[in-house]
Design a protein around this motif. Structure first.
Motif, mmCIF file in Angstrom:
data_model
loop_
_atom_site.group_PDB
_atom_site.id
_atom_site.type_symbol
_atom_site.label_atom_id
_atom_site.label_comp_id
_atom_site.label_asym_id
_atom_site.label_seq_id
_atom_site.Cartn_x
_atom_site.Cartn_y
_atom_site.Cartn_z
ATOM 1 N N GLY A 35 0.827 -1.609 0.282
ATOM 2 C CA GLY A 35 -0.434 0.063 -0.146
ATOM 3 C C GLY A 35 1.211 1.625 0.357
ATOM 4 N N SER A 36 1.078 2.181 0.699
ATOM 5 C CA SER A 36 1.149 3.579 0.834
ATOM 6 C C SER A 36 2.106 3.240 1.669
ATOM 7 N N ALA A 86 -5.152 9.996 0.587
ATOM 8 C CA ALA A 86 -4.521 11.574 0.727
ATOM 9 C C ALA A 86 -3.488 11.344 0.815
ATOM 10 N N ALA A 87 -2.665 11.149 2.442
ATOM 11 C CA ALA A 87 -1.462 11.204 2.164
ATOM 12 C C ALA A 87 -0.572 10.857 0.674
ATOM 13 N N GLU A 88 -0.890 9.989 0.616
ATOM 14 C CA GLU A 88 0.240 9.189 -0.573
ATOM 15 C C GLU A 88 0.120 10.437 -1.991
ATOM 16 N N ILE A 89 -1.032 11.217 -2.064
ATOM 17 C CA ILE A 89 -1.355 11.999 -3.021
ATOM 18 C C ILE A 89 -0.601 12.838 -3.050
ATOM 19 N N THR A 90 -0.922 13.427 -1.647
ATOM 20 C CA THR A 90 0.267 14.410 -1.033
ATOM 21 C C THR A 90 1.508 14.681 -1.845
ATOM 22 N N ALA A 124 7.047 15.813 -6.617
ATOM 23 C CA ALA A 124 7.094 16.149 -7.742
ATOM 24 C C ALA A 124 7.234 18.132 -8.322
ATOM 25 N N GLY A 125 7.558 18.456 -7.021
ATOM 26 C CA GLY A 125 7.969 19.495 -6.735
ATOM 27 C C GLY A 125 6.395 21.248 -6.699
ATOM 28 N N GLY A 126 5.304 20.606 -6.243
ATOM 29 C CA GLY A 126 4.182 20.952 -6.123
ATOM 30 C C GLY A 126 4.316 21.133 -4.543
ATOM 31 N N PRO A 127 2.632 21.977 -4.142
ATOM 32 C CA PRO A 127 2.192 22.198 -2.955
ATOM 33 C C PRO A 127 2.450 21.088 -2.444
ATOM 34 N N ARG A 128 2.995 21.852 -0.476
ATOM 35 C CA ARG A 128 3.094 20.353 -0.125
ATOM 36 C C ARG A 128 1.249 20.340 0.974
ATOM 37 N N ARG A 129 0.995 21.081 1.146
ATOM 38 C CA ARG A 129 -0.739 20.782 1.544
ATOM 39 C C ARG A 129 -1.404 21.525 0.640
ATOM 40 N N LEU A 130 -2.550 20.131 0.266
ATOM 41 C CA LEU A 130 -4.008 20.574 -0.075
ATOM 42 C C LEU A 130 -4.753 20.796 0.547
ATOM 43 N N GLY A 189 -10.112 16.249 -1.868
ATOM 44 C CA GLY A 189 -11.372 14.976 -1.803
ATOM 45 C C GLY A 189 -11.364 14.592 -3.574
ATOM 46 N N ARG A 190 -11.504 16.122 -4.654
ATOM 47 C CA ARG A 190 -11.394 15.721 -5.628
ATOM 48 C C ARG A 190 -10.292 15.281 -6.319
ATOM 49 N N LEU A 191 -8.905 15.562 -5.748
ATOM 50 C CA LEU A 191 -8.085 13.919 -6.431
ATOM 51 C C LEU A 191 -8.144 13.054 -5.689
ATOM 52 N N GLU A 192 -8.779 12.435 -4.779
ATOM 53 C CA GLU A 192 -9.449 11.510 -4.426
ATOM 54 C C GLU A 192 -10.121 10.631 -5.682
#
Length: 339
Positions: A6-7, A145-149, A155-161, A167-170
């Motif tokens: 898993g994660s 959510a934790a794995e997506i974050t 990848a260089g993106g934000p560290r907070r969602l 929810g949209r990303l999940e």
């Protein structure tokens, strides 16, 4: 036993423990294994292709000394070397066993990938039992959510969602195949680079909404036994650039979800209410309607049919991909029609 799933397994691939001598990545989805292998090799070699040696399983069987040489070699470039073997089978166990016990952190890091290994696989047991090795089971469940974050940050993106963005990303992770979702995250990280927090607007700006809506319609057509709609929907998806294999994967993931809900201890209704992110409105009604027409035993049969089709598409040789996918989805839809 030295194993992860898993994660935790995905997190290890992004940030491996280099005191290990090697890792076996195993699971049913070759595309997912490829993504995690890429992460792991990049982390070990720091993205330097000159520090990676690729070996084919058959070549290792014919000449085990070549593997020993690759593992013990000292490269011209500073940093840990890596050796990758893709598509391994249990036949390699006897060859690998005497070599792996002698490896140290100064030797190359071995990365082995394998599909179709059961719990009694000798290759799995080798990597699970040897203290310096690790077996990671990877299965095509959507990332949480934790794995997506973590993947966005890597990848260089934000560290907070924001909560809505998460929810949209999940939801997208459940709808897209692993490769498509990975590419989407990479584009999203680039788009939101420099932002402190990822917003729902950021996600909406790049979300593949058109293809996602068409895929939703296809999934619904199969799950609701609307066989006559399957051919036209597949044609529209193909015209928009969605591969038949990706459409098949979306249907397969949905049926795995239906089965999990159908066999939930407190019943399907309670399981749907407990879903996170929540499913409401017409999507909730559609999900409950599908569960009413699909008993668990028939869902299990449908899952096996879809999984076998995915394996056929991944196997070597020429396949009429579009025709195969349409035929399989029609067969599954007709299972519901007979209910």
């Amino acid at each position: 036993m030295a194993k992860l799933a898993g994660s935790r397994g995905a997190a290890f691939c992004r940030k491996p423990d280099l005191s290990r001598a090697g890792v076996l990545l195993h699971g049913p989805d070759a595309a997912l294994l490829g993504l995690r292998r890429r992460d792991l090799v990049a982390a070990v070699t720091e993205g330097d292709p000159m520090r990676l040696t690729r070996l084919e399983p058959e070549a290792v069987r014919r000449d085990p000394a070549a593997l020993d040489t690759a593992l013990k070699a000292r490269g011209f470039f500073a940093g840990r070397q890596a050796v990758a073997i893709e598509g391994a089978k249990d036949a390699l166990t006897q060859i690998l066993a005497p070599l792996l016990g002698t490896l140290t952190p100064d030797d190359a890091f071995l990365v082995v990938t394998a599909t179709g290994l059961g719990p009694r696989s000798s290759l799995r047991r080798l990597f699970e039992a040897e203290g310096a090795l690790l077996a990671i089971g990877l299965y095509p469940d959507p990332p949480d959510a934790a794995e997506i974050t973590g993947r966005l940050a890597a990848a260089g993106g934000p560290r907070r969602l924001s909560q809505e963005a998460s929810g949209r990303l999940e939801t997208l992770a459940a709808e897209l195949d692993p490769g498509s979702f990975e590419r989407f995250l990479e584009a999203l990280a680039l788009y939101a680079q420099g932002a402190e927090e990822l917003s729902a607007e950021d996600v909406a700006a790049l979300s593949p909404q058109g293809a996602g809506a068409e895929v939703d319609l296809l999934v619904g057509a199969v799950a609701e036994a609307q066989a006559v709609r399957i051919g036209p929907l597949l044609a529209r998806l193909a015209a928009g650039g969605t591969a038949p294999g990706s459409a098949l994967g979306a249907v397969s993931r949905h049926f795995r979800r239906l089965y999990t809900l159908a066999v939930a201890p407190r019943g399907p209704m309670a399981a749907v209410e407990a879903l996170r992110p929540p499913v409401r409105g017409p999507r909730r009604d559609a999900l409950l309607a599908q569960l009413r027409i699909w008993p668990a035993p028939r869902l299990e049969t449908a899952q096996r049919t879809l999984a076998e089709a995915e394996r056929r598409l991944r196997s070597p040789g020429e396949h009429p991909e579009a025709a195969l996918v349409e035929r399989i989805l029609l067969r599954v839809a007709l299972m519901a029609a007979r209910n």
